[in-house]
Design a protein around this motif. Structure first.
Motif, PDB file in Angstrom:
ATOM      1  N   LYS A 130      -5.519  -4.148  -4.210  1.00  0.00           N
ATOM      2  CA  LYS A 130      -6.099  -5.379  -3.662  1.00  0.00           C
ATOM      3  C   LYS A 130      -7.462  -5.021  -3.089  1.00  0.00           C
ATOM      4  O   LYS A 130      -7.566  -4.519  -1.972  1.00  0.00           O
ATOM      5  CB  LYS A 130      -5.173  -5.958  -2.594  1.00  0.00           C
ATOM      6  CG  LYS A 130      -3.852  -6.434  -3.151  1.00  0.00           C
ATOM      7  CD  LYS A 130      -2.966  -6.999  -2.054  1.00  0.00           C
ATOM      8  CE  LYS A 130      -1.676  -7.521  -2.618  1.00  0.00           C
ATOM      9  NZ  LYS A 130      -0.627  -6.521  -2.691  1.00  0.00           N
ATOM     10  N   ALA A 147     -10.069  -0.822  -1.966  1.00  0.00           N
ATOM     11  CA  ALA A 147      -8.655  -1.150  -1.775  1.00  0.00           C
ATOM     12  C   ALA A 147      -8.026  -0.073  -0.906  1.00  0.00           C
ATOM     13  O   ALA A 147      -8.263   1.120  -1.118  1.00  0.00           O
ATOM     14  CB  ALA A 147      -7.943  -1.232  -3.121  1.00  0.00           C
ATOM     15  N   HIS A 149      -4.237   1.028   0.689  1.00  0.00           N
ATOM     16  CA  HIS A 149      -2.798   0.796   0.643  1.00  0.00           C
ATOM     17  C   HIS A 149      -2.063   1.929   1.339  1.00  0.00           C
ATOM     18  O   HIS A 149      -2.499   3.083   1.280  1.00  0.00           O
ATOM     19  CB  HIS A 149      -2.321   0.685  -0.808  1.00  0.00           C
ATOM     20  CG  HIS A 149      -2.886  -0.499  -1.523  1.00  0.00           C
ATOM     21  ND1 HIS A 149      -2.329  -1.750  -1.446  1.00  0.00           N
ATOM     22  CD2 HIS A 149      -3.984  -0.636  -2.310  1.00  0.00           C
ATOM     23  CE1 HIS A 149      -3.046  -2.602  -2.162  1.00  0.00           C
ATOM     24  NE2 HIS A 149      -4.063  -1.944  -2.689  1.00  0.00           N
TER      25      HIS A 149
END
Length: 155
Positions: A130, A147, A149
């Motif tokens: 994302k 991104a 994570h």
């Protein structure tokens, strides 16, 4: 007359740079996926990291304690815990032994991350990064897709 010719082309550039008022840095943009491990790995051994995308595969080998034999393919790096050391009045940051994550440059639609320690599976996860635009060069200086994570270990 030659003296004025050399100055005239620079004058409009000087006005443009001050008129803009921008305080952008020149860091540049490194689009990437930063995968932080939910639990830092600190147990001695050899860790293998493999990231597969639709078109490419990247691998890293990282040991605890850190070794000069540790290697990574291309756009991938292992992130280790940052520790602070002091010597006299000098303070410096250096990389510690703990493995805290893996970093992959580029933009990918999906990827698979496999982590093993001494040949035993620690985690296998599929991930759709994302990306969020980060203004790393300053406010109003353009966004860089990044991104971030957290990767669970085990289970």
């Amino acid at each position: 007359m030659n003296r004025f010719l050399a100055v005239i082309p620079l004058f409009p550039l000087a006005l443009m740079s001050t008129a803009c008022g921008s305080s952008c840095t020149t860091i540049g943009c490194d689009t990437h996926v930063q995968m932080t491990l939910a639990e830092a790995q600190e147990e001695e051994g050899v860790y293998e990291f493999q990231v597969s995308t639709n078109a490419e595969m990247f691998e890293c080998t990282a040991s605890i304690p850190a070794s000069s034999d540790d290697t990574c393919d291309g756009l991938m790096t292992i992130e280790r815990e940052e520790i602070t050391t002091t010597s006299g009045d000098a303070v410096s940051g250096t990389a510690g032994d703990k493995i805290v994550g893996v970093y992959l440059s580029g933009e990918y639609g999906s990827l698979e991350l496999i982590i093993e320690k001494d040949g035993q599976s620690l985690t296998e996860i599929e991930l759709t990064p994302k990306y969020v635009g980060e203004e790393i060069n300053g406010k109003g200086c353009g966004e860089c897709p990044q991104a971030k994570h957290t990767i669970p270990i085990g289970g």
